[in-house]
Design an enzyme around this catalytic site. Structure first.
Site, mmCIF file in Angstrom:
data_model
loop_
_atom_site.group_PDB
_atom_site.id
_atom_site.type_symbol
_atom_site.label_atom_id
_atom_site.label_comp_id
_atom_site.label_asym_id
_atom_site.label_seq_id
_atom_site.Cartn_x
_atom_site.Cartn_y
_atom_site.Cartn_z
ATOM 1 N N ASP A 204 0.837 -1.199 0.000
ATOM 2 C CA ASP A 204 0.000 0.000 0.000
ATOM 3 C C ASP A 204 0.876 1.255 0.000
ATOM 4 O O ASP A 204 1.880 1.328 0.711
ATOM 5 C CB ASP A 204 -0.881 -0.028 1.256
ATOM 6 C CG ASP A 204 -1.921 1.060 1.251
ATOM 7 O OD1 ASP A 204 -2.750 1.069 0.334
ATOM 8 O OD2 ASP A 204 -1.909 1.908 2.167
ATOM 9 N N GLU A 255 1.813 -0.489 -5.055
ATOM 10 C CA GLU A 255 0.770 0.476 -5.410
ATOM 11 C C GLU A 255 1.439 1.841 -5.474
ATOM 12 O O GLU A 255 1.831 2.402 -4.448
ATOM 13 C CB GLU A 255 -0.346 0.513 -4.366
ATOM 14 C CG GLU A 255 -1.480 1.425 -4.805
ATOM 15 C CD GLU A 255 -2.100 2.302 -3.720
ATOM 16 O OE1 GLU A 255 -3.180 2.850 -3.962
ATOM 17 O OE2 GLU A 255 -1.494 2.462 -2.631
HETATM 18 C C1 GLC Z 1 -4.185 3.059 -0.772
HETATM 19 C C2 GLC Z 1 -5.393 2.174 -0.672
HETATM 20 C C3 GLC Z 1 -6.542 3.004 -0.196
HETATM 21 C C4 GLC Z 1 -6.211 3.576 1.170
HETATM 22 C C5 GLC Z 1 -4.902 4.353 1.128
HETATM 23 C C6 GLC Z 1 -4.390 4.633 2.497
HETATM 24 O O1 GLC Z 1 -4.294 4.025 -1.749
HETATM 25 O O2 GLC Z 1 -5.639 1.532 -1.883
HETATM 26 O O3 GLC Z 1 -7.743 2.290 -0.146
HETATM 27 O O4 GLC Z 1 -7.234 4.428 1.577
HETATM 28 O O5 GLC Z 1 -3.897 3.622 0.468
HETATM 29 O O6 GLC Z 1 -3.976 3.445 3.115
#
Ligand code: GLC
Length: 523
Positions: A204, A255
């Site tokens: 994440d 991500e």
């Molecule tokens: C990422 C996740 C999202 C979350 C954010 C903070 O972007 O995909 O759902 O709110 O991180 O953890």
């Protein structure tokens, strides 16, 4: 030489947002028991792996991305023993398991943050986070001008006068990755789950862990001192060593919402992450030229580092693509503009989503399917304000509807809500018209989105797959060969079908390929 054999290079990975997938204990919230009961749906779909969004104990301020304990399971979802059983059951069906790791921040209920609050200014406990005095004569202004990605300032003040940094909600304090204790902790968390059989991690906010320790103010257009910082590479190299020390090709998926694909590809060098989501593809508006450009740039950037592309159309953070593609006007996605009010034609959106599915399945590399995408679900736009749970909605005072609309519980069967989701209702309301979009109804219909995904996922493995070579079939037609031929007509008028025998089509075709329709052909 780059090893080209890894399973993750071409894997189809299915994203399970646990709260909304299936409810096994009748409390209205999805759980691990629900997933275990539905594994056959996933095996039948033909995916290679599941990615579970965070399943850790959490106050659920941000749907579990506010983690209170990285080594256990949220009681609403089940137990650690159940998670281990689920991993084993998935493996029996040849499905691998990837879990979310959230290293940028934790929940304000995490014991380390609680200890930091208690220990006070200057303590080693506060060094695990970013605590700072405020600005202004009485310290009543935040330490810098950073904004939370969920709206409002990125700083919150605690009773003793210090402020702490949170790039997301105030209940998600950011860790200080300059502190070696944080590094050791997360390396240990990786081992904890690898030891329990998980096949990899989706990381994440992978671009955000390291901050410029001076915490400088940002001006528009400035380099961001909290994203894509050089120090990240060293962290991922150490994570890669841990992953590689286990057998069975464990993987790390980042991500990263970075504006520059070449910068993003640097994280995919041989000794860093295995892959990263291709968000340029996800945000791309419905336009053949734009898609061709994104695909070419992606393949080029990934080739340079020997990494596979990972195509994605939707996830739990963005407007579902049936809705995006059906919008009047801009069909792309951006966080800044969720286009809440533009009218949507679901028939158009669905036709395009079917064509987009065939495009995604035809491309070289891996791909993600977000739960419900295989049923053709759309964004639920009319959730009553008082039921909305995403902190984005509250932190922007409702100017951004937030992400609840793509997180509505999955319809499995039957003709009325909660459509087999569970015996105790569903935590967000489902549209009545989903009676025609249940997994049960679609399984029985060869023309359904589910049947298209099943066939596409199967054929994708069977068709010969060579290097992609673009074909020119006229304006507005995206076409390529890679052992088989792919064509998608983005133009407003039908075009002649390219030669070959149709293997799969996203809609009715004759000798012509109609608007918003895709085909796979074999010669
Ligand atoms: C990422 C996740 C999202 C979350 C954010 C903070 O972007 O995909 O759902 O709110 O991180 O953890």
């Amino acid at each position: 030489m780059t090893d080209k054999t890894g399973w993750w290079r071409s894997a189809a990975i299915y994203q399970v947002y646990i709260r909304s997938f299936a409810d096994g204990n009748g409390d209205g919230v999805g759980d691990l028991a629900g997933v275990r009961a539905r594994l056959d749906h996933l095996a039948g779909l033909g995916i290679d792996a599941i990615w579970f969004t965070p399943w850790y104990p959490s106050p659920m301020d941000d749907g579990g991305y506010d983690v209170a304990d990285f080594r256990d399971i949220e009681p609403l979802f089940g137990t650690l023993a159940e998670a281990e059983e689920l991993i084993a059951e998935a493996h029996t069906r040849n499905i691998r398991v990837i879990i979310d790791i959230v290293p940028n921040h934790c929940s304000d209920e995490h014991r380390w943050f609680q200890a930091a609050l208690e220990a006070g200014p200057g303590s080693p406990e506060r060094q695990r986070f970013w605590f700072r005095p405020g600005r202004g004569p009485d310290g009543s202004e935040p330490p810098n001008n950073w904004k939370s990605r969920f709206g409002g300032p990125a700083w919150t003040r605690v009773p003793d006068g210090e402020w702490y940094l949170h790039l997301y909600s105030s209940r998600q304090p950011d860790f200080n990755w300059d502190n070696p204790e944080i590094r050791t902790e997360f390396e240990d968390v990786l081992r904890f789950w690898f030891d329990r059989g998980v096949d990899g991690f989706r990381i994440d906010v992978a671009d955000g862990l390291v901050k410029d320790p001076r915490l400088p103010d940002v001006d528009d257009g400035d380099e961001t001192p909290f994203s894509d910082m050089e120090g990240l590479h060293e962290i991922y190299r150490s994570w890669r060593k841990i992953a590689d020390s286990y057998g069975g090709e464990r993987v790390l998926v980042g991500e990263m919402w970075l504006p520059d694909m070449a910068r993003a590809a640097r994280y995919l060098r041989r000794d860093e992450l295995h892959s990263a989501f291709n968000f340029d593809f996800l945000v791309c508006p419905w336009d053949g030229e734009r898609f061709r450009d994104v695909i070419s740039r992606t393949l080029r950037a990934h080739d340079e580092v020997g990494a596979p592309a990972a195509w994605v159309l939707s996830n739990h953070d963005v407007t579902r693509h049936v809705t995006r593609y059906g919008r009047a006007g801009d069909t792309g996605f951006s966080f800044a503009n969720r286009l809440h009010s533009a009218p949507v034609d679901l028939a158009v959106g669905t036709r395009r989503a079917r064509a987009a599915a065939l495009l995604t399945l035809a491309l070289p590399g891996g791909l993600y399917v977000y739960q419900g995408e295989e049923l053709g679900l759309w964004e639920v736009l009319d959730i009553p304000d008082e039921l909305r749970q995403d902190p984005v909605f509250a932190r922007t005072r409702g100017t951004d509807p937030g992400r609840d609309g793509c997180r509505v519980p999955i319809p499995w069967s039957g003709s009325a809500p909660p459509f087999g989701f569970g015996s105790g209702g569903a935590w967000l309301p489902q549209p009545a018209s989903w009676s025609e979009y249940t997994a049960e109804a679609e399984a029985a219909d060869p023309a359904s989105m589910l049947s298209l995904y099943r066939t596409g996922l199967r054929l994708r493995r069977e068709l010969p797959a060579a290097e992609l070579e673009w074909l020119s079939l006229g304006e507005g037609v995206l076409a390529f060969r890679r052992g088989f031929t792919f064509a998608l007509n983005f133009s407003a008028a039908p075009v002649p079908l390219p030669p070959g025998e149709i293997v799969l089509a996203s809609g009715p075709v004759s000798t012509d390929l109609p608007t918003d329709t895709a085909v796979w052909l074999q010669s």
